[in-house]
Design a protein around this motif. Structure first.
Motif, PDB file in Angstrom:
ATOM      1  N   THR A 159      13.932   7.815  11.013  1.00 35.82           N
ATOM      2  CA  THR A 159      14.600   7.757   9.717  1.00 35.82           C
ATOM      3  C   THR A 159      13.610   7.497   8.596  1.00 35.82           C
ATOM      4  OG1 THR A 159      16.528   6.803  10.822  1.00 35.82           O
ATOM      5  CG2 THR A 159      16.480   6.699   8.414  1.00 35.82           C
ATOM      6  N   PRO A 160      13.330   8.476   7.744  1.00 36.88           N
ATOM      7  CA  PRO A 160      12.437   8.255   6.604  1.00 36.88           C
ATOM      8  C   PRO A 160      12.989   7.160   5.692  1.00 36.88           C
ATOM      9  CG  PRO A 160      12.858  10.595   6.917  1.00 36.88           C
ATOM     10  CD  PRO A 160      13.813   9.858   7.807  1.00 36.88           C
ATOM     11  N   LEU A 161      12.080   6.419   5.075  1.00 35.05           N
ATOM     12  CA  LEU A 161      12.485   5.294   4.237  1.00 35.05           C
ATOM     13  C   LEU A 161      12.699   5.756   2.800  1.00 35.05           C
ATOM     14  CD1 LEU A 161      13.071   2.311   4.433  1.00 35.05           C
ATOM     15  CD2 LEU A 161      10.678   1.846   3.936  1.00 35.05           C
ATOM     16  N   GLY A 162      13.725   6.617   2.643  1.00 39.21           N
ATOM     17  CA  GLY A 162      14.008   7.137   1.320  1.00 39.21           C
ATOM     18  C   GLY A 162      15.459   7.544   1.179  1.00 39.21           C
ATOM     19  N   LYS A 163      15.849   7.852  -0.042  1.00 43.14           N
ATOM     20  CA  LYS A 163      17.219   8.275  -0.350  1.00 43.14           C
ATOM     21  C   LYS A 163      17.174   9.607  -1.086  1.00 43.14           C
ATOM     22  CE  LYS A 163      16.971   5.342  -4.470  1.00 43.14           C
ATOM     23  NZ  LYS A 163      17.581   4.212  -5.205  1.00 43.14           N
ATOM     24  N   VAL A 164      18.270  10.315  -1.061  1.00 46.83           N
ATOM     25  CA  VAL A 164      18.333  11.613  -1.725  1.00 46.83           C
ATOM     26  C   VAL A 164      18.145  11.424  -3.222  1.00 46.83           C
ATOM     27  CG1 VAL A 164      19.786  13.608  -2.215  1.00 46.83           C
ATOM     28  CG2 VAL A 164      19.807  12.575   0.059  1.00 46.83           C
ATOM     29  N   LYS A 165      17.299  12.241  -3.821  1.00 52.10           N
ATOM     30  CA  LYS A 165      16.913  12.068  -5.205  1.00 52.10           C
ATOM     31  C   LYS A 165      18.088  12.125  -6.166  1.00 52.10           C
ATOM     32  CE  LYS A 165      13.563  13.752  -8.613  1.00 52.10           C
ATOM     33  NZ  LYS A 165      12.474  14.730  -8.860  1.00 52.10           N
ATOM     34  N   ARG A 166      19.041  12.985  -5.883  1.00 48.04           N
ATOM     35  CA  ARG A 166      20.174  13.143  -6.800  1.00 48.04           C
ATOM     36  C   ARG A 166      21.040  11.908  -6.845  1.00 48.04           C
ATOM     37  NH1 ARG A 166      23.907  17.382  -3.315  1.00 48.04           N
ATOM     38  NH2 ARG A 166      24.209  16.026  -1.487  1.00 48.04           N
ATOM     39  N   GLY A 167      20.841  10.978  -5.899  1.00 48.55           N
ATOM     40  CA  GLY A 167      21.644   9.758  -5.879  1.00 48.55           C
ATOM     41  C   GLY A 167      21.149   8.722  -6.849  1.00 48.55           C
ATOM     42  N   ASN A 168      20.046   8.989  -7.543  1.00 50.85           N
ATOM     43  CA  ASN A 168      19.512   7.999  -8.492  1.00 50.85           C
ATOM     44  C   ASN A 168      20.432   7.835  -9.694  1.00 50.85           C
ATOM     45  OD1 ASN A 168      17.345   7.621  -6.895  1.00 50.85           O
ATOM     46  ND2 ASN A 168      15.875   8.720  -8.190  1.00 50.85           N
TER      47      ASN A 168
ATOM     48  N   ARG B   1       0.830  -1.192   0.000  1.00 47.97           N
ATOM     49  CA  ARG B   1       0.000   0.000   0.000  1.00 47.97           C
ATOM     50  C   ARG B   1       0.874   1.254   0.000  1.00 47.97           C
ATOM     51  NH1 ARG B   1      -4.578  -2.137   4.387  1.00 47.97           N
ATOM     52  NH2 ARG B   1      -4.852  -4.161   3.346  1.00 47.97           N
ATOM     53  N   VAL B   2       0.258   2.378  -0.170  1.00 43.24           N
ATOM     54  CA  VAL B   2       0.983   3.654  -0.145  1.00 43.24           C
ATOM     55  C   VAL B   2       0.919   4.210   1.274  1.00 43.24           C
ATOM     56  CG1 VAL B   2       1.073   6.004  -1.046  1.00 43.24           C
ATOM     57  CG2 VAL B   2       0.458   4.100  -2.563  1.00 43.24           C
ATOM     58  N   ALA B   3       2.062   4.675   1.765  1.00 46.86           N
ATOM     59  CA  ALA B   3       2.148   5.185   3.133  1.00 46.86           C
ATOM     60  C   ALA B   3       1.271   6.424   3.313  1.00 46.86           C
ATOM     61  CB  ALA B   3       3.592   5.501   3.488  1.00 46.86           C
ATOM     62  N   TYR B   4       0.858   6.638   4.540  1.00 43.44           N
ATOM     63  CA  TYR B   4       0.010   7.785   4.872  1.00 43.44           C
ATOM     64  C   TYR B   4       0.765   9.102   4.753  1.00 43.44           C
ATOM     65  CZ  TYR B   4      -2.683  10.991   7.830  1.00 43.44           C
ATOM     66  OH  TYR B   4      -3.369  12.066   8.319  1.00 43.44           O
ATOM     67  N   SER B   5       2.020   9.132   5.232  1.00 42.98           N
ATOM     68  CA  SER B   5       2.800  10.377   5.255  1.00 42.98           C
ATOM     69  C   SER B   5       3.790  10.416   4.092  1.00 42.98           C
ATOM     70  CB  SER B   5       3.575  10.497   6.572  1.00 42.98           C
ATOM     71  OG  SER B   5       2.707  10.460   7.677  1.00 42.98           O
ATOM     72  N   PRO B   6       3.991  11.595   3.503  1.00 46.95           N
ATOM     73  CA  PRO B   6       5.001  11.718   2.438  1.00 46.95           C
ATOM     74  C   PRO B   6       6.404  11.637   3.005  1.00 46.95           C
ATOM     75  CG  PRO B   6       4.096  13.865   3.005  1.00 46.95           C
ATOM     76  CD  PRO B   6       3.297  12.859   3.777  1.00 46.95           C
ATOM     77  N   LEU B   7       7.373  11.320   2.143  1.00 49.53           N
ATOM     78  CA  LEU B   7       8.757  11.193   2.597  1.00 49.53           C
ATOM     79  C   LEU B   7       9.353  12.532   3.007  1.00 49.53           C
ATOM     80  CD1 LEU B   7      10.420   8.623   0.149  1.00 49.53           C
ATOM     81  CD2 LEU B   7      10.083   8.402   2.610  1.00 49.53           C
TER      82      LEU B   7
END
Length: 432
Positions: free
Chosen positions: A423-432, A163-169
């Motif tokens: 700790t948010p479950l994400g990575k910095v966008k520029r690292g893609n 599912r999609v999380a309730y809160s944004p990253l």
């Protein structure tokens, strides 16, 4: 007398008929302000102030979190972190009873929010962090068919995880850069903490994780390797018997569910002291199986020596005086060095804690860590991206009246929840 009885019967029949006949209009027949299902009245002190609900009353959820029927009538309710039970114990080899683990752990968690739930060492209150955290109850699990039960656990976990999380990253706290999810589909998914159940449940959980994140790094706390080949552990008299709480990581490795070389297992207990990293084995060949499954190992007794041993290998100089490296520091660093900064799955067998502190488990082993030591190590994982976690092998029937094991399990998950909340479950966008 006969006339009176007939008259009474006619009147009663008229009342019933009249009630049924005006069923559609009954909302207009009730007093103004009437509430059909009122909430229980709040507790009040002598001066009229509302007090907290008693922690020993009401329906028992984990840490008194809201109960959401996530798998049935409330599938539409979004969340960020969910607790879910997997009451399965027909894959155990010694003492059964972990099917009652989810209920026991919830009971042991009741006083987590007694004083508000603030985690002092991690400087966070996960229950007041802005995340929507819920208890989804238990996955329906049959006790009669292991193959079907394992599929039920996978499907139930996957239903929540995808599912999609309730809160944004949001953005990275250090750089301010936009965060993007680690998931394969690029969506921000919630995290799931599973209450076991014996350790067999981790195979279907990893299958669920793999569908969302691909091969995952694993941190495994246990008193046993759990990477045994089925021909060694249980003898594999059938295909289904080959999947049990000692072989699930073997199968996870065979299925490509875990990252080879980036996973680590901790808290194994010694049986042959001259050999490092020793546990109770069928032979030293068991280490080959563990290596092939992609695990590195930390043995329980290293907590007494790793502060000197690990840091004298050139990785760290030995600190002196009040800054001396402790055993927990060394174990934390070795874990973090192994798993890196990517997404991580965390699996905790309660038998990694010494039975002096947590006796209620299926296969107890002496010589383990204290509850305090394990909680310290878990706090040292602060900053890791834990996508999901579990605690398993809690069998309340073997506990003391003081609920030592179920409280220990709940407190361990409190540390895990706190790390997740920070700790948010994400990575910095520029690292893609």
């Amino acid at each position: 007398m006969l006339f009176t009885s007939l008259f009474t019967a006619v009147v009663l029949a008229s009342v019933v008929q009249g009630h049924e006949g005006h069923h559609d209009d009954q909302d207009h027949q009730v007093p103004l302000g009437y509430v059909k299902y009122p909430y229980p009245p709040p507790y009040r002190t002598m001066n009229g102030e509302v007090t907290a609900d008693a922690i020993f009353s009401g329906i028992t959820t984990f840490a008194r979190l809201p109960w959401v029927q996530c798998l049935t009538r409330e599938t539409h309710v979004p969340f960020d972190i969910a607790f879910i039970g997997a009451p399965f114990d027909t894959g155990t080899s010694y003492r059964p009873g972990a099917r009652f683990g989810p209920a026991g752990i919830r009971a042991g968690s009741r006083r987590l929010t007694l004083y508000g739930g603030y985690n002092v060492p991690l400087d966070v209150n996960p229950f007041n962090s802005g995340l929507r955290i819920v208890d989804c109850g238990d996955i329906p699990v049959t006790p009669y068919d292991n193959k079907f039960a394992i599929k039920q656990i996978e499907d139930g976990h996957k239903s929540l995880l995808q599912r999609v999380a309730y809160s944004p990253l949001g953005n990275d706290s250090a750089t301010g850069e936009e965060l993007v999810p680690f998931s394969l589909d690029g969506k921000n998914h919630p995290r799931v903490i599973t209450l076991g159940g014996d350790h067999t449940i981790v195979l279907p959980l990893l299958r669920s994780i793999h569908a969302t994140y691909g091969p995952i790094n694993v941190i495994h706390f246990d008193s046993h390797l759990d990477t045994w080949k089925p021909t060694i552990f249980g003898g594999a008299p059938s295909d289904q018997a080959a999947i049990n709480h000692g072989t699930y990581f073997y199968w996870a490795s065979q299925e490509g569910l875990i990252n080879n070389g980036s996973s680590i297992a901790s808290a194994f207990f010694p049986s042959l002291p001259p050999h490092p990293f020793m546990t109770t084995l069928s032979s030293l060949e068991d280490y080959d199986n563990d290596d092939n499954a992609g695990f590195k190992r930390i043995e329980a007794r290293e907590i007494d020596t790793i502060g000197n041993f690990y840091f004298t290998t050139g990785v760290f100089p030995i600190s002196q005086g009040n800054n001396a490296i402790t055993g927990t520091d060394g174990i934390i660093k070795k874990i973090r060095d192994t798993v890196g900064d990517g997404p991580v799955y965390l699996s905790i067998d309660i038998d990694s804690i010494d039975p002096a502190f947590a006796p209620a488990t299926g296969t107890p082993e002496t010589g383990g860590w204290s509850t305090r030591e394990l909680r310290t190590i878990l706090r040292g994982l602060d900053g890791l991206h834990i996508v999901s976690a579990d605690i398993v092998e809690v069998a309340p029937a073997y506990d003391t009246n003081a609920e030592l094991t179920t409280m220990a399990a709940a407190d361990v998950l409190f540390e895990v929840l706190s790390v997740m909340a920070k700790t948010p479950l994400g990575k910095v966008k520029r690292g893609n």
